[in-house]
Design an enzyme around this catalytic site. Structure first.
Site, PDB file in Angstrom:
ATOM      1  N   ASP A  10      25.506  -1.621  40.455  1.00 33.54           N
ATOM      2  CA  ASP A  10      24.105  -1.544  40.054  1.00 33.54           C
ATOM      3  C   ASP A  10      23.268  -1.542  41.323  1.00 33.54           C
ATOM      4  O   ASP A  10      23.791  -1.760  42.431  1.00 33.54           O
ATOM      5  CB  ASP A  10      23.728  -2.724  39.149  1.00 33.54           C
ATOM      6  CG  ASP A  10      22.285  -2.660  38.661  1.00 33.54           C
ATOM      7  OD1 ASP A  10      21.826  -1.552  38.336  1.00 33.54           O
ATOM      8  OD2 ASP A  10      21.606  -3.704  38.619  1.00 33.54           O
ATOM      9  N   SER A  11      21.964  -1.359  41.166  1.00 29.02           N
ATOM     10  CA  SER A  11      21.082  -1.347  42.328  1.00 29.02           C
ATOM     11  C   SER A  11      20.867  -2.739  42.913  1.00 29.02           C
ATOM     12  O   SER A  11      20.436  -2.862  44.059  1.00 29.02           O
ATOM     13  CB  SER A  11      19.727  -0.742  41.948  1.00 29.02           C
ATOM     14  OG  SER A  11      19.109  -1.507  40.940  1.00 29.02           O
ATOM     15  N   CYS A  73      23.896   0.244  35.377  1.00 28.69           N
ATOM     16  CA  CYS A  73      22.552   0.598  35.811  1.00 28.69           C
ATOM     17  C   CYS A  73      22.018   1.656  34.863  1.00 28.69           C
ATOM     18  O   CYS A  73      22.619   2.738  34.735  1.00 28.69           O
ATOM     19  CB  CYS A  73      22.591   1.152  37.238  1.00 28.69           C
ATOM     20  SG  CYS A  73      21.012   1.768  37.860  1.00 28.69           S
ATOM     21  N   GLU A 152      14.508  -9.457  40.625  1.00 28.94           N
ATOM     22  CA  GLU A 152      15.130  -9.576  41.936  1.00 28.94           C
ATOM     23  C   GLU A 152      14.513 -10.705  42.767  1.00 28.94           C
ATOM     24  O   GLU A 152      15.147 -11.218  43.688  1.00 28.94           O
ATOM     25  CB  GLU A 152      15.018  -8.257  42.697  1.00 28.94           C
ATOM     26  CG  GLU A 152      15.862  -7.124  42.127  1.00 28.94           C
ATOM     27  CD  GLU A 152      17.358  -7.310  42.385  1.00 28.94           C
ATOM     28  OE1 GLU A 152      17.727  -7.911  43.403  1.00 28.94           O
ATOM     29  OE2 GLU A 152      18.155  -6.842  41.545  1.00 28.94           O
ATOM     30  N   CYS A 186      17.482  -1.357  30.987  1.00 29.23           N
ATOM     31  CA  CYS A 186      17.853  -1.607  32.388  1.00 29.23           C
ATOM     32  C   CYS A 186      18.602  -2.924  32.396  1.00 29.23           C
ATOM     33  O   CYS A 186      18.188  -3.882  31.721  1.00 29.23           O
ATOM     34  CB  CYS A 186      16.602  -1.676  33.262  1.00 29.23           C
ATOM     35  SG  CYS A 186      16.899  -2.248  34.958  1.00 29.23           S
ATOM     36  N   HIS A 188      18.678  -5.201  34.426  1.00 30.51           N
ATOM     37  CA  HIS A 188      17.891  -6.330  34.922  1.00 30.51           C
ATOM     38  C   HIS A 188      17.138  -7.040  33.792  1.00 30.51           C
ATOM     39  O   HIS A 188      16.878  -8.242  33.865  1.00 30.51           O
ATOM     40  CB  HIS A 188      16.856  -5.856  35.952  1.00 30.51           C
ATOM     41  CG  HIS A 188      17.406  -5.568  37.309  1.00 30.51           C
ATOM     42  ND1 HIS A 188      18.139  -4.438  37.584  1.00 30.51           N
ATOM     43  CD2 HIS A 188      17.322  -6.259  38.479  1.00 30.51           C
ATOM     44  CE1 HIS A 188      18.473  -4.441  38.862  1.00 30.51           C
ATOM     45  NE2 HIS A 188      18.000  -5.535  39.424  1.00 30.51           N
TER      46      HIS A 188
END
Length: 271
Positions: A10-11, A73, A152, A186, A188
């Site tokens: 994932d990012s 992702c 994040e 997403c 996240h």
């Protein structure tokens, strides 16, 4: 029995939602996770850049001889899944189809909300998948570019006025559409699940793309005879392209276990 690991990328931190579920439902499997923390977020990138990043991420994971790669992702799943599937001789799984299947199954009124990065929403991938599975479904989509940065930076807990304000602003139009199902498009976003759920209300089912992807991966590995059937827990290894300390702190909180000694930094541009 196949003892090779499963690679996941994932990012940044978000893909850990998929790792957590993979570890829960397939505890005997070895998992290799790569978070491209030096280039997060992916959501505002062009398709060419996303394909480049996806190829590098997959190339790094291929050094571990995985039996499968999971694109944890939403952005890459909607823009580069077909490229990675065509270029790799092992199964490559994305999050779109499993989430679409779950949403088509649980919606009662045929109104589904979708939140994701700009790239994911721009792709139309979820809408196309849902239209096949549930013809006539009404999808209300909303790009939420700030949510990845909030997660994040650890701003995902109930009571965080910044996170709650941003979520309310983004989701106002989705709530107004009277959806009964909301795809967290997403990986996240499940970290914001409590805030999102409180805003949308108890009658809206939240679909976690990481959770649904993990269930799909388990099913497909079983069908292909690729499961690791040994007794005991598998190993977990984490790699990032930026600071290990920042990642370890949040990852340990989210996974409920200390990962500080298991995280290594690598130069993803070398792949």
């Amino acid at each position: 029995m196949d003892r090779r690991p499963i690679g996941v990328f994932d990012s940044g931190l978000g893909g850990l939602t998929a790792v957590r579920e993979l570890a829960r439902i397939m505890p005997e499997e070895d998992l290799i996770y790569f978070g491209d923390t030096s280039r997060v977020p992916y959501g505002g990138r062009s398709r060419d850049t996303l394909v480049k990043y996806a190829r590098q991420d997959a190339a790094f994971l291929r050094t571990f001889n995985p039996k499968a790669i999971v694109i944890a992702c939403g952005t890459v799943s909607t823009t580069a899944l077909d490229v990675l599937q065509a270029e790799n001789d092992i199964p490559v799984f994305g999050v779109v189809e499993p989430a679409a299947r779950a949403s088509a199954h649980v919606t009662r009124n045929g109104k589904v909300g979708l939140i994701g990065t700009k790239a994911s929403i721009r792709s139309g991938a979820y809408e196309r998948a849902l239209d096949v599975l549930h013809p006539g479904v009404d999808v209300t989509a909303k790009a939420c570019p700030l949510l990845v940065s909030l997660v994040e930076n650890g701003r995902f807990r109930p009571g965080d006025i910044v996170a709650e304000t941003v979520v309310a602003e983004y989701l106002a139009s989705v709530k107004a559409a009277e959806v009964d199902t909301l795809i967290l498009g997403c990986t996240h976003y499940p970290l914001l699940r409590d805030i999102i759920g409180a805003y949308m209300g108890p009658d809206v089912t939240l679909v976690d793309v990481g959770e649904q992807c993990a269930r799909w991966v388990k099913q497909q590995l079983e069908l292909d005879g690729l499961r690791n059937e040994r007794a005991g827990a598998g190993r977990r290894h984490y790699y990032v392209s930026d600071s290990t300390e920042d990642f370890s702190a949040l990852a340990s909180i989210f996974l409920g276990e200390d990962v500080a000694g298991e995280v290594e930094q690598i130069d993803i541009t070398a792949y």
